[in-house]
Design an enzyme around this catalytic site. Structure first.
Site: not given
Ligand code: SF4
Length: 387
Positions: A101, A143
């Site tokens: 996204e 992530c």
């Molecule tokens: S887990 Fe942490 S580093 Fe990864 S997208 Fe979410 S806020 Fe950003």
């Protein structure tokens, strides 16, 4: 695809991520003169014409070749969700069927004071009348960082995006702008940790900078990071500090920060602060410090005072973001009064500090809410033509 496989400098790229020089070389390989390559680069990047059928001055046979190549690499725009405040979330389907996204955020007059590039903006009278739009771009599907309040990180890292997939978000986003809007800023703070996919992110930024293409200056591009220290140093060297840097700090105390951001175990606060002091910021620029305020966790006035001490001597502006709730945690934003009391401590000490309005939270497009799947559909628009 192997989630750990990441693009490295020198790896082959798909068509959207070819540089003008690589396009010229490509043209030679198909028996065309180099200018044909330049022409195609400009169609893609300056005019966002992603459908070769619309490249009217390119020979038919070349367009047919391009069509096949683009179909293999370019994500398709699956959905556009529009929030009441005009924020639009784009859901892009990648060629391996994962989804990412990105978000188009119109900037209001009240956002101007928060933008260090505002003065330079005003010199650009030709575009000054148009509404500025910031695009928030993803660099990974999922992530690996595991920040506890974030929907993007909840499933873990699915995979790194390629440079094609990162730049495609910008080209598709720009093609969706209204005639009264202009793409003024890019923030790499969508899904993923951009510095964990460093080479692909840098390659995409170099394409954004290209004068024959999007011609976005580095000062209009900001990378948001949880604080990967070696890559912050590398970024400072690679762009001489011209890329804006936003740090997801969230706490001025190692114990609280580690609870929220597991990466703090590897790069604790003192190490991170040293990296910020080394970052070669140009004159008059500041780092951005992001604090997601969470009720009863990091919203005390004592935490605000610790923040003042931690940031002493570093040129910063601070964004306070009352936490955007996500389904997998019980964490909640503090009351308005607590947010204001926190801000008061910072501003009294002379720090620039803004409370960020939530943008697009009715379509799950606000910070930390991007999850790679459609949610809370407000309005669905048909996919625009890829031109
Ligand atoms: S887990 Fe942490 S580093 Fe990864 S997208 Fe979410 S806020 Fe950003």
């Amino acid at each position: 695809m192997n989630a750990q496989r990441r693009f490295r400098h020198g790896d082959p790229v798909g068509p959207l991520a070819r540089t003008p020089e690589q396009w010229k070389a490509w043209a030679l390989t198909i028996g065309q003169r180099p200018f044909r390559g330049t022409q195609i680069f400009q169609w893609l990047h300056a005019r966002q014409q992603l459908d070769p059928d619309g490249m009217t001055d390119v020979p038919k046979a070349v367009r047919a070749l391009l069509k096949t190549e683009l179909e293999q690499h370019v994500p398709t725009l699956e959905r556009v969700h529009e929030a009441a405040d005009g924020t639009r979330k784009l859901v892009l389907r990648l060629t391996d069927h994962s989804a990412v996204e990105s978000v188009l955020i119109p900037m209001d007059a009240e956002d101007k004071g928060e933008d260090d590039t505002e003065l330079e903006d005003e010199q650009d009278q030709a575009c000054a009348q148009k509404q500025r739009v910031t695009e928030c771009v993803s660099t990974q599907a999922g992530c690996a960082m595991g920040c506890v309040f974030c929907a993007s990180g909840h499933p873990g890292l699915l995979r790194h995006l390629t440079p094609d997939e990162i730049i495609a978000q910008v080209l598709i986003g720009r093609a969706l702008l209204k005639p009264s809007q202009r793409l003024s800023n890019i923030v790499l703070m969508g899904m993923g940790e951009p510095l964990h996919n460093y080479d692909a992110t840098v390659h995409a930024i170099q394409l954004m900078n290209c004068q024959e293409g999007l011609a976005l200056s580095s000062r209009r591009i900001t990378i948001s990071t949880v604080g990967l220290v070696p890559q912050i140093d590398q970024l400072g060297k690679d762009f001489q500090g011209r890329i804006g840097l936003a740090i997801s700090l969230h706490a001025a105390d190692d114990a609280v920060r580690t609870r929220l951001l597991p990466i703090n175990r590897r790069y604790p606060l003192q190490m991170l602060m040293q990296a910020l002091r080394r970052y070669p910021l140009p004159p008059r620029r500041r780092l951005t410090i992001e604090i997601a305020l969470i009720d009863g966790v990091n919203d005390s006035e004592q935490m605000a005072r610790s923040l003042v001490a931690l940031l002493r001597g570093i040129p910063v502006k601070i964004n306070l973001i009352p936490l955007n709730p996500v389904p997998h945690t019980a964490l909640r934003p503090p009351s308005e009064q607590r947010v204001e009391a926190f801000q008061e401590v910072l501003t009294r000490s002379g720090l620039s500090c803004f409370i960020r309005r939530r943008r697009g939270d009715d379509i799950s497009a606000a910070c930390g809410q991007l999850a790679g799947h459609p949610t809370s559909l407000i309005r669905q628009e048909p996919s625009p033509p890829r031109s």
